[in-house]
Write a protein that holds these residues in place. Structure first.
Motif, mmCIF file in Angstrom:
data_model
loop_
_atom_site.group_PDB
_atom_site.id
_atom_site.type_symbol
_atom_site.label_atom_id
_atom_site.label_comp_id
_atom_site.label_asym_id
_atom_site.label_seq_id
_atom_site.Cartn_x
_atom_site.Cartn_y
_atom_site.Cartn_z
ATOM 1 N N GLY A 84 5.342 3.649 -5.661
ATOM 2 C CA GLY A 84 4.627 2.567 -4.936
ATOM 3 C C GLY A 84 4.916 2.310 -3.366
ATOM 4 O O GLY A 84 3.788 2.108 -2.579
ATOM 5 N N LEU A 85 5.928 2.529 -2.918
ATOM 6 C CA LEU A 85 6.304 2.598 -1.698
ATOM 7 C C LEU A 85 5.866 3.637 -1.042
ATOM 8 O O LEU A 85 4.968 3.331 0.083
ATOM 9 C CB LEU A 85 7.866 2.862 -1.515
ATOM 10 C CG LEU A 85 8.460 2.883 0.122
ATOM 11 C CD1 LEU A 85 7.999 1.480 0.650
ATOM 12 C CD2 LEU A 85 9.697 3.094 -0.010
ATOM 13 N N VAL A 86 5.662 4.898 -1.486
ATOM 14 C CA VAL A 86 4.959 6.187 -0.824
ATOM 15 C C VAL A 86 3.416 5.891 -0.563
ATOM 16 O O VAL A 86 3.029 5.984 0.118
ATOM 17 C CB VAL A 86 5.407 7.372 -1.503
ATOM 18 C CG1 VAL A 86 4.425 8.751 -1.094
ATOM 19 C CG2 VAL A 86 6.937 7.709 -1.410
ATOM 20 N N THR A 87 2.910 5.509 -1.832
ATOM 21 C CA THR A 87 1.493 5.211 -1.848
ATOM 22 C C THR A 87 0.962 3.995 -0.963
ATOM 23 O O THR A 87 -0.177 4.200 -0.237
ATOM 24 C CB THR A 87 0.878 4.961 -3.249
ATOM 25 O OG1 THR A 87 1.239 5.840 -4.028
ATOM 26 C CG2 THR A 87 -0.483 4.864 -3.545
ATOM 27 N N ARG A 147 -4.419 2.557 3.072
ATOM 28 C CA ARG A 147 -5.368 2.461 3.758
ATOM 29 C C ARG A 147 -6.305 3.729 3.905
ATOM 30 O O ARG A 147 -7.549 3.615 3.702
ATOM 31 C CB ARG A 147 -5.384 1.780 5.071
ATOM 32 C CG ARG A 147 -6.606 1.749 5.998
ATOM 33 C CD ARG A 147 -6.104 1.002 7.434
ATOM 34 N NE ARG A 147 -5.334 -0.463 7.405
ATOM 35 C CZ ARG A 147 -5.155 -1.222 8.308
ATOM 36 N NH1 ARG A 147 -5.106 -0.582 9.475
ATOM 37 N NH2 ARG A 147 -4.588 -2.311 7.979
ATOM 38 N N GLN A 148 -5.790 4.671 4.291
ATOM 39 C CA GLN A 148 -6.571 5.955 4.243
ATOM 40 C C GLN A 148 -6.978 6.585 2.987
ATOM 41 O O GLN A 148 -8.222 6.877 2.813
ATOM 42 C CB GLN A 148 -5.710 7.253 4.704
ATOM 43 C CG GLN A 148 -5.277 6.804 6.130
ATOM 44 C CD GLN A 148 -3.804 6.035 6.401
ATOM 45 O OE1 GLN A 148 -3.493 5.329 5.474
ATOM 46 N NE2 GLN A 148 -3.154 6.531 7.432
ATOM 47 N N LEU A 149 -6.251 6.236 1.705
ATOM 48 C CA LEU A 149 -6.582 6.559 0.427
ATOM 49 C C LEU A 149 -7.747 5.838 0.057
ATOM 50 O O LEU A 149 -8.787 6.187 -0.893
ATOM 51 C CB LEU A 149 -5.391 6.449 -0.500
ATOM 52 C CG LEU A 149 -4.329 7.428 -0.465
ATOM 53 C CD1 LEU A 149 -3.158 6.550 -1.408
ATOM 54 C CD2 LEU A 149 -4.725 8.776 -0.894
ATOM 55 N N SER A 150 -8.029 4.524 0.394
ATOM 56 C CA SER A 150 -9.283 3.618 -0.043
ATOM 57 C C SER A 150 -10.536 4.103 0.643
ATOM 58 O O SER A 150 -11.581 3.713 0.054
ATOM 59 C CB SER A 150 -8.683 2.317 0.627
ATOM 60 O OG SER A 150 -9.046 2.369 2.015
ATOM 61 N N LEU A 151 -10.534 5.031 1.725
ATOM 62 C CA LEU A 151 -11.816 5.776 2.216
ATOM 63 C C LEU A 151 -12.460 6.602 1.222
ATOM 64 O O LEU A 151 -13.664 6.963 1.425
ATOM 65 C CB LEU A 151 -11.464 6.236 3.350
ATOM 66 C CG LEU A 151 -10.791 5.317 4.296
ATOM 67 C CD1 LEU A 151 -10.536 6.015 5.900
ATOM 68 C CD2 LEU A 151 -11.615 4.169 4.736
#
Length: 525
Positions: free
Chosen positions: A171-174, A179-183
């Protein structure tokens, strides 16, 4: 008071010798997979293949089928080192003019290149390079593997069918990249809740939350049953290229079909009566070799352990080697970049060693998932300088320049070891210091991994572990600008190493003491 208390805390990992083989990995579950292969009679290379694919499932933001890297092998019977180079390449259809400079300062990620319009070299399918990890594992397995390819990939398939167990560290790493992953809708669906928040089970819950990696499992099963070329040719390659191009990238089926990993002669570096073997070419190996040679010439061990003179000598050797690298090889990664690579080492009962580093480059690579394959995609294009006319400028069908630095070595008293690390430019200094701790100062593996380190990686300054003795920090400060930092779980001021050692027929392994997932697992554990 709290600050002083934190400095007094001690974290340790125990190292135990065994006659059986050992796997040391940044994720214990992957190390267990490799150790089980050794227990079933597999060679160190068999264990490396199984560990590599398992890591792509349990540590997906670091590596996987879309990774590149290198393997250094030590073959005990022949007393010979070899290298498998499986670095990434840029696609053949890549056009440098498609990555225009924006004029808005520097890149948003690891390297302080001039910024590209839309971060096209950093984020998204336009940042994807041709991967080499599957071909690299296949090349080593073809020569030394004892177990069937399908058998070695079966644990990774099973792990992907189960899905990665989400915990506080994942969870910490993610969260650091949410923000970038949500794109990317497919990356958001895999790693985020509601397309926004890092997946993390309720802290009081007894039910486990897992990532949905079933599509990845299906892809791994195809590669397991069809053999390694099933990744580069056929339905998997077609689906992968189609997904990348649909998202704006240019990687093609032809790029995948043309990719080949390569055997290479290692760089052999004599050192204090022993030898260290590193990967050649566009890796961290040449810089490591230069630094180790400079250390031997610039310092004679006192026999009292690494003192102030030793640390100053290591700092100066690394500083000079990085000046050469930055001026001549074109690699300008920020020394404060987060770790975004994975490393593991294997030693088997016969004394064969493997040191393997593999990476997507940035953490979560391009932050894009191929929906048809379940693969998280690399952003290897970021390794190239987008500004024309530089030693490492962006161009089509070109090998990337990377920092990974797996090594194998033999000490003057005959102990054999394999080392490596994740952590970008921090890797080189960590591997050099661990090598010196083992050879110069006759440390055990446990002592070497717990010994405080410094980082000198191109900025002309030293970052010193805060637990070093005051006189050592003072001596470093007199030689170069010096700051201190704690050895923490996240973020990492220093590299995250893993290593194995063989001493008179007894094997052992260790990983970075602050790594919450990393561990060494023996086949007889």
């Amino acid at each position: 008071m709290i600050d002083n208390f934190s400095d007094a805390q001690v974290v340790r990992k125990a190292v135990r010798a065994t006659e059986g083989g050992v796997v040391a990995s940044q994720h214990k579950r992957a190390a267990q997979v490799g150790a089980q292969v050794l227990a079933a009679g597999g060679d160190a290379v068999d264990a490396a293949v199984a560990t590599s694919f398992a890591l792509g499932v349990v540590e997906p933001w670091m590596s996987g089928c879309m990774a590149g890297g290198a393997m250094v092998l030590w073959r005990a019977k022949e007393k010979m080192a070899q290298v498998v180079n499986f670095g990434m390449r840029s696609p053949r259809a890549l056009k440098p003019e498609d990555y225009p400079l924006s004029g808005d300062g520097r890149s948003s990620d690891l390297f302080p290149w001039k910024a590209v319009v839309g971060d096209r070299n950093v984020q998204g399918a336009t940042a994807v390079a041709v991967p080499g990890a599957v071909a690299g594992m296949a090349l080593a397995h073809e020569r030394y593997g004892r177990k069937r390819w399908q058998e070695l990939l079966a644990p990774a398939v099973q792990l992907a069918q189960e899905g990665l167990l989400v915990d506080w560290y994942s969870g910490l790493v993610t969260a650091s990249t949410a923000r970038q992953l949500s794109l990317d809708p497919d990356a958001a669906a895999m790693f985020l809740d509601d397309g926004v928040f890092a997946k993390l089970g309720a802290w009081t819950s007894t039910s486990a939350q897992r990532l949905d990696q079933r599509q990845l499992a299906a892809t791994l099963k195809q590669v397991a049953e069809g053999g390694p070329r099933a990744f580069y040719e056929g339905p998997v390659a077609q689906a992968l290229a189609r997904d990348i191009q649909a998202k704006g990238g240019c990687l093609s089926e032809e790029d995948l079909a043309a990719y080949r990993a390569e055997w290479a002669e290692p760089l052999t570096v004599p050192f204090r009566g022993g030898q260290v073997f590193a990967a050649p070419g566009l890796t961290g190996g040449p810089t490591f070799a230069q630094a180790l040679k400079a250390l031997e010439q610039g310092y004679t061990p006192s026999g009292k352990g690494p003192d102030a003179e030793a640390y100053v000598a290591m700092a100066r050797a690394l500083d000079a080697a990085f000046r050469t690298r930055l001026e001549n090889m074109g690699d300008h990664e920020s020394p404060q970049a987060p770790t975004c690579t994975t490393h593991f080492c294997v030693v088997d009962r016969e004394g064969n060693l493997c040191a393997v580093t593999q990476t997507l480059l940035s953490i979560f690579g391009s932050r894009v998932v191929s929906p048809s394959t379940g693969l998280l995609l690399n952003n290897g294009i970021m390794w190239f300088d987008p500004e024309p006319g530089k030693p490492n400028s962006l161009a089509p069908d070109k090998r990337v320049l990377a920092n990974y630095c797996p090594v194998a070595g033999v000490t003057g008293d005959g102990r054999q070891f394999a080392l490596g690390a994740s952590g970008g430019r921090k890797i080189l200094g960590a591997v050099m210091q661990l090598s010196a701790f083992l050879i110069d100062h006759d440390m055990t593996l446990e002592e070497a991994f717990h010994q405080p380190r410094i980082d000198v990686s191109g900025s002309g300054a030293v970052t010193a572990d805060r637990s070093l003795a005051p006189e050592i920090v003072q001596a470093l400060a007199a030689a170069m600008p010096t700051t201190t930092a704690r050895r923490t779980v996240f973020p990492l001021a220093f590299a995250c190493p893993a290593g194995v050692l063989r001493d008179n027929g007894r094997n052992m392994g260790c990983t970075e003491i602050m790594s919450p997932w990393g561990d060494a697992v023996a086949e007889d554990a």
